[in-house]
Structure formats: structure tokens, C-alpha cells
Design a protein around this motif. Sequence first.
Motif, PDB file in Angstrom:
ATOM      1  N   ASN A 193      57.588 -28.597  32.304  1.00 61.13           N
ATOM      2  CA  ASN A 193      58.481 -29.637  32.804  1.00 61.13           C
ATOM      3  C   ASN A 193      59.867 -29.050  32.964  1.00 61.13           C
ATOM      4  O   ASN A 193      60.456 -28.560  31.991  1.00 61.13           O
ATOM      5  N   ASP A 213      62.914 -29.644  30.650  1.00 59.74           N
ATOM      6  CA  ASP A 213      63.053 -28.972  29.358  1.00 59.74           C
ATOM      7  C   ASP A 213      63.962 -27.748  29.470  1.00 59.74           C
ATOM      8  O   ASP A 213      64.235 -27.093  28.469  1.00 59.74           O
ATOM      9  N   GLU A 214      64.434 -27.435  30.680  1.00 58.15           N
ATOM     10  CA  GLU A 214      65.258 -26.249  30.921  1.00 58.15           C
ATOM     11  C   GLU A 214      66.729 -26.634  31.095  1.00 58.15           C
ATOM     12  O   GLU A 214      67.050 -27.759  31.454  1.00 58.15           O
TER      13      GLU A 214
END
Length: 144
Positions: A32, A35-36
Motif C-alpha cells: 500500500n 505506508d510510504e
Amino acid sequence: MISIEPIHYGSPAYLETLELRNRVMRLPLGLNIHDEDFSFEQNCVLYAAFDGEQVIGMGSMSREGDVCKVEYLCVDTAIQSQGLGRKLLEQLELAAAAQGAARICLDARVSAQHFYERAGYRAVGEIFLLSYAPVEHILMEKDL
């Protein structure tokens, strides 16, 4: 009609590019994109390709010294192989040249290596995995 336009970090169009990248580049890997950390893109050159109001492609590029780096190049899977990726890449190359960059580089997925070779890029070094995209990549570069 398809248009390619500069966009700003955090804008509604930018947020749409994140959704596009997630759908095309992360979800197929079971990841996903949310999430970065994309705060580095505040300092990037950013373009979006639009079909009317819909974002269908994007490109981002950073710069360090006289080298620019394509951070992301993404086109909606429904319209890949129709020339939009090439147009986005050309726009990033023009922006790099306008900034006085001597070279442009990128971490290409090995599956896209031939696309970049056709655009004049050459592979440099060995194949590697990125922590945020665990598929085979290779560093590629092109002199401007």
C-alpha cells in the motif's frame, strides 16, 4: 483529449497520482503506497497526464547536482503501450535539460527496461530490489 500538465505537491491532482500509483504499482505487489513517505516529492518536478479531469498518468523527478532522477513514471494499466509513458518521460527530460542537468537516471523495473532502452537509456550495474517495491530493478541513465 489528453493533456500533460505540471502539478503541485499536495494538490488534489497530486493526491490522485498517489491513488494511480497505488493501483498500478503497489497493490499488485500486495503493498500500500500510503505506508510510504512521499514528503521528498515536495522538492520534485511533478507532471500529471489528464483525460479530461481524470489523472491517467504521472511523472516525478528529483535533482541532485547536475543529475536528475525520474522517481516515478506511471500510466494507468488500461492505456499502457499507447505512447503516454513516452510523452511523460520526454516532458521530464525537457524539464531536466531546462534545469541544466547533464544526465538523467532512474531505477527501472526490469520488466520496463526495453521501454527505457528505446528512449535512449542504458543499463548501469546489477539488478537489485527496492525495499518499497520488491521486484527486480536496474539503474538506467541517459546523457542530456
